[in-house]
Design a protein around this motif. Structure first.
Motif, PDB file in Angstrom:
ATOM      1  N   ILE A   1       7.999   5.555  -0.659  1.00  0.00           N
ATOM      2  CA  ILE A   1       8.978   4.512  -0.875  1.00  0.00           C
ATOM      3  C   ILE A   1       9.743   4.169   0.396  1.00  0.00           C
ATOM      4  CG2 ILE A   1      10.812   6.090  -1.596  1.00  0.00           C
ATOM      5  CD1 ILE A   1       9.933   2.635  -3.081  1.00  0.00           C
ATOM      6  N   ASN A   2      10.029   5.166   1.246  1.00  0.00           N
ATOM      7  CA  ASN A   2      10.761   4.889   2.482  1.00  0.00           C
ATOM      8  C   ASN A   2       9.943   4.003   3.409  1.00  0.00           C
ATOM      9  OD1 ASN A   2      12.993   6.421   1.693  1.00  0.00           O
ATOM     10  ND2 ASN A   2      12.113   8.311   2.502  1.00  0.00           N
ATOM     11  N   GLU A   3       8.667   4.321   3.542  1.00  0.00           N
ATOM     12  CA  GLU A   3       7.788   3.506   4.383  1.00  0.00           C
ATOM     13  C   GLU A   3       7.649   2.103   3.800  1.00  0.00           C
ATOM     14  OE1 GLU A   3       6.721   4.225   7.190  1.00  0.00           O
ATOM     15  OE2 GLU A   3       5.049   2.867   7.659  1.00  0.00           O
ATOM     16  N   ALA A   4       7.531   2.020   2.493  1.00  0.00           N
ATOM     17  CA  ALA A   4       7.417   0.721   1.841  1.00  0.00           C
ATOM     18  C   ALA A   4       8.661  -0.128   2.092  1.00  0.00           C
ATOM     19  CB  ALA A   4       7.202   0.906   0.340  1.00  0.00           C
ATOM     20  N   ALA A   5       9.837   0.493   2.010  1.00  0.00           N
ATOM     21  CA  ALA A   5      11.085  -0.244   2.234  1.00  0.00           C
ATOM     22  C   ALA A   5      11.166  -0.774   3.656  1.00  0.00           C
ATOM     23  CB  ALA A   5      12.277   0.664   1.929  1.00  0.00           C
ATOM     24  N   GLN A   6      10.788   0.063   4.627  1.00  0.00           N
ATOM     25  CA  GLN A   6      10.842  -0.364   6.026  1.00  0.00           C
ATOM     26  C   GLN A   6       9.869  -1.503   6.297  1.00  0.00           C
ATOM     27  OE1 GLN A   6      10.255   3.077   8.510  1.00  0.00           O
ATOM     28  NE2 GLN A   6      12.023   4.161   7.674  1.00  0.00           N
ATOM     29  N   LEU A   7       8.645  -1.376   5.807  1.00  0.00           N
ATOM     30  CA  LEU A   7       7.623  -2.397   6.050  1.00  0.00           C
ATOM     31  C   LEU A   7       7.979  -3.702   5.344  1.00  0.00           C
ATOM     32  CD1 LEU A   7       4.454  -0.147   5.697  1.00  0.00           C
ATOM     33  CD2 LEU A   7       5.248  -1.264   7.790  1.00  0.00           C
ATOM     34  N   ASN A   8       8.487  -3.612   4.124  1.00  0.00           N
ATOM     35  CA  ASN A   8       8.835  -4.837   3.402  1.00  0.00           C
ATOM     36  C   ASN A   8      10.035  -5.532   4.043  1.00  0.00           C
ATOM     37  OD1 ASN A   8       7.933  -6.373   1.060  1.00  0.00           O
ATOM     38  ND2 ASN A   8       9.993  -6.054   0.288  1.00  0.00           N
ATOM     39  N   ALA A   9      10.938  -4.733   4.617  1.00  0.00           N
ATOM     40  CA  ALA A   9      12.063  -5.323   5.347  1.00  0.00           C
ATOM     41  C   ALA A   9      11.563  -6.116   6.550  1.00  0.00           C
ATOM     42  CB  ALA A   9      13.033  -4.224   5.795  1.00  0.00           C
TER      43      ALA A   9
ATOM     44  N   GLN B   1       0.825  -1.205   0.000  1.00  0.00           N
ATOM     45  CA  GLN B   1       0.000   0.000   0.000  1.00  0.00           C
ATOM     46  C   GLN B   1       0.863   1.260   0.000  1.00  0.00           C
ATOM     47  OE1 GLN B   1      -2.672  -0.333   3.330  1.00  0.00           O
ATOM     48  NE2 GLN B   1      -3.781  -2.079   2.463  1.00  0.00           N
ATOM     49  N   ALA B   2       1.911   1.236   0.803  1.00  0.00           N
ATOM     50  CA  ALA B   2       2.815   2.392   0.847  1.00  0.00           C
ATOM     51  C   ALA B   2       3.499   2.590  -0.503  1.00  0.00           C
ATOM     52  CB  ALA B   2       3.862   2.197   1.956  1.00  0.00           C
ATOM     53  N   PHE B   3       3.886   1.489  -1.152  1.00  0.00           N
ATOM     54  CA  PHE B   3       4.528   1.592  -2.464  1.00  0.00           C
ATOM     55  C   PHE B   3       3.561   2.172  -3.484  1.00  0.00           C
ATOM     56  CE2 PHE B   3       7.868   0.435  -5.391  1.00  0.00           C
ATOM     57  CZ  PHE B   3       7.201   0.256  -6.593  1.00  0.00           C
ATOM     58  N   ALA B   4       2.308   1.710  -3.436  1.00  0.00           N
ATOM     59  CA  ALA B   4       1.294   2.229  -4.362  1.00  0.00           C
ATOM     60  C   ALA B   4       1.063   3.719  -4.151  1.00  0.00           C
ATOM     61  CB  ALA B   4      -0.017   1.465  -4.193  1.00  0.00           C
ATOM     62  N   ALA B   5       1.252   4.181  -2.886  1.00  0.00           N
ATOM     63  CA  ALA B   5       1.078   5.598  -2.576  1.00  0.00           C
ATOM     64  C   ALA B   5       2.371   6.394  -2.782  1.00  0.00           C
ATOM     65  CB  ALA B   5       0.603   5.750  -1.131  1.00  0.00           C
ATOM     66  N   ASP B   6       3.409   5.740  -3.366  1.00  0.00           N
ATOM     67  CA  ASP B   6       4.712   6.381  -3.639  1.00  0.00           C
ATOM     68  C   ASP B   6       5.437   6.788  -2.370  1.00  0.00           C
ATOM     69  OD1 ASP B   6       3.508   7.966  -6.647  1.00  0.00           O
ATOM     70  OD2 ASP B   6       4.642   6.119  -6.413  1.00  0.00           O
TER      71      ASP B   6
END
Length: 475
Positions: A161-169, A154-159
């Motif tokens: 990217i930093n939040e997406a990287a942390q959550l995916n990690a 969801q964070a990646f879809a919302a651009d």
């Protein structure tokens, strides 16, 4: 020997050393118990019912053990032991909460020990609880990485990217072999490079450099195959390049005909055919080449323009007209053809904006612009049937976006309600009416009370439209 008996034998072998080392202690313990029993014989303790209670308790335990189906218990022990073994051997499941996993191993060992000691009821209880705990542990593990991955997506879809990287990690920390999380990580890793390529494609569009656009979109798809926007844009660019190549070959053929170089015209026409041999212009132009061998000058040009106009090929008409204006500036036919071609092509491009993005018609202003465009270009349909088809398509899209929407009106059953400029709702407690997308005013009136106006914007959305119209303020 059954697998359960093997497990028990192994467990007993482990305990044998402990039993041997405890023999001496057991001897002393037995002597001590003998002394205590002798003393109790001389000095009876009150509460003589206790032994009876103990015997009753032992009897109940014995009954519970006899009630257990040993064959079913053996099967349950084997199946649960298999579950524990698979969990322990799973690299991510076992390392998520190792203390819990160690506890599962201890519980299954204890269950085998209880079975070996003929404590079947306790073994069964342990197995049932252990299975529940393992299921809960596996569910919690799945939720731990899936929720982190979903939040990352969801964070990646919302651009973000930093939040997406942390959550995916976090998701990969829990389950490092998750295919979804690994795929998302590749997209995260290439995010900034993909963004730079989109910018290159945008600049290429501004510069009119279509090859630059194509190269950028191709690299985007290579880095991130899930970039659907890039795929769609690349397909459109490829089609534009194909059309440009076809148009250049066609223009070369036309120019060659104008120069009376019919060999060159045939060569250019062959190149155009190799690009797209289904285009009707080819047959028409070939016929014109044959005709040019017999006729010359302005009359020939005007005829070609009329032929392509009749075939509804206005891009070719424009090419011919622009070239013909230089040689025959006084030709009214060529002048009119150029003007008509420009208007039709401009109208076609304007309508493509609505056809390519029909979702934008949900906006009232854009939808009204589309209505105006249809009205403005309708007169050109006499010249272009293809434009008429596009106009019909836009009209259908407008109609789809202009379908009435349910609006629920709630009141106190005493307020008289009207939709200004539309009609009367009346005195209701709740009533559902249908209105087309747009802005409306609901007027409520009641004798002895101040009238009220409620402004409402009716538009498509996933949320039901509910309005409340009541006159509550006394005059």
């Amino acid at each position: 020997m059954s697998s359960v008996d093997e497990q028990i034998a192994q467990s007993r072998a482990k305990k044998k050393r402990v039993i041997v080392t405890g023999v001496i202690t057991s001897v002393f313990a037995c002597l001590l118990i003998g002394v205590v029993v002798t003393l109790l014989a001389y000095f009876p303790v009150s509460g003589g019912d206790t032994p009876v209670a103990e015997e009753k308790g032992e009897s109940q335990a014995s009954l519970a053990n006899h009630a257990v189906d040993r064959k079913a218990l053996q099967t349950a022990l084997n199946e649960t032991n298999q579950r524990v073994s698979e969990l322990v051997s799973s690299p991510y499941l076992s390392k998520w909460k190792p203390v819990k996993v160690a506890g599962f191993q201890a519980d299954i060992d204890q269950a085998f020990n209880d079975y070996g000691a003929s404590n079947y009821s306790q073994a069964q209880t342990t197995i049932e609880q252990l299975n529940t705990d393992i299921t809960n542990y596996q569910s919690a593990f799945e939720e731990a990485y899936k929720q982190a991955y979903e939040n990352a997506a969801q964070a990646f879809a919302a651009d973000d990217i930093n939040e997406a990287a942390q959550l995916n990690a976090q998701a990969l920390k829990v389950k490092g072999d998750s295919s979804d999380a690994l795929a998302l990580q590749k997209r995260i890793d290439t995010y900034h490079e993909v963004a730079d390529l989109y910018e290159q494609a945008r600049v290429g569009g501004v510069e009119g450099n279509i090859e630059k656009q194509r190269a950028a979109y191709q690299q985007i798809i290579e880095l991130d195959p899930q970039q659907q926007d890039a795929k769609a844009a690349l397909a459109k660019v490829e089609q534009q390049i194909k059309q440009q190549r076809f148009a250049r070959a066609l223009a070369t053929a036309v120019n060659a005909i104008d120069r009376k170089d019919f060999d060159r015209a045939q060569e250019a026409l062959a190149k155009a055919s190799a690009i797209d041999n289904n285009r009707p212009e080819l047959a028409i132009l070939q016929a014109q080449i044959d005709a040019e061998l017999k006729s010359q000058g302005m009359e020939s040009l005007e005829k070609r323009v009329q032929v392509f106009a009749g075939a509804d090929e206005w891009q070719t008409v424009l090419i011919l007209a622009e070239k013909g204006m230089a040689d025959y500036p006084d030709s009214q036919v060529v002048q009119q053809a150029k003007q008509s071609a420009g208007e039709i092509l401009a109208a076609s491009s304007a309508l493509d904006v609505y056809i390519d993005r029909p979702d934008r018609l949900a906006d009232n202003n854009i939808r009204q612009n589309a209505v105006n465009a249809v009205s403005r270009y309708s007169g050109l349909t006499q010249l272009s049937a293809k434009l008429g088809e596009k106009i019909s398509q836009v009209e259908q899209l407008i109609e789809q976006e202009n379908q009435p929407i349910d609006v629920t009106v709630r009141s106190d059953n005493r307020t008289y309600i009207k939709v200004l400029g539309v009609g009367v709702v009346g005195e209701v407690r709740e009533k559902t009416i249908q209105l087309k997308p747009g802005k409306y005013q609901f007027e409520g009136s009641r004798e002895g009370y101040r009238s009220t106006i409620v402004d409402v914007v009716v538009e498509k959305s996933g949320t039901p439209i509910v309005i409340n119209v009541q006159c509550n303020e006394r005059v």
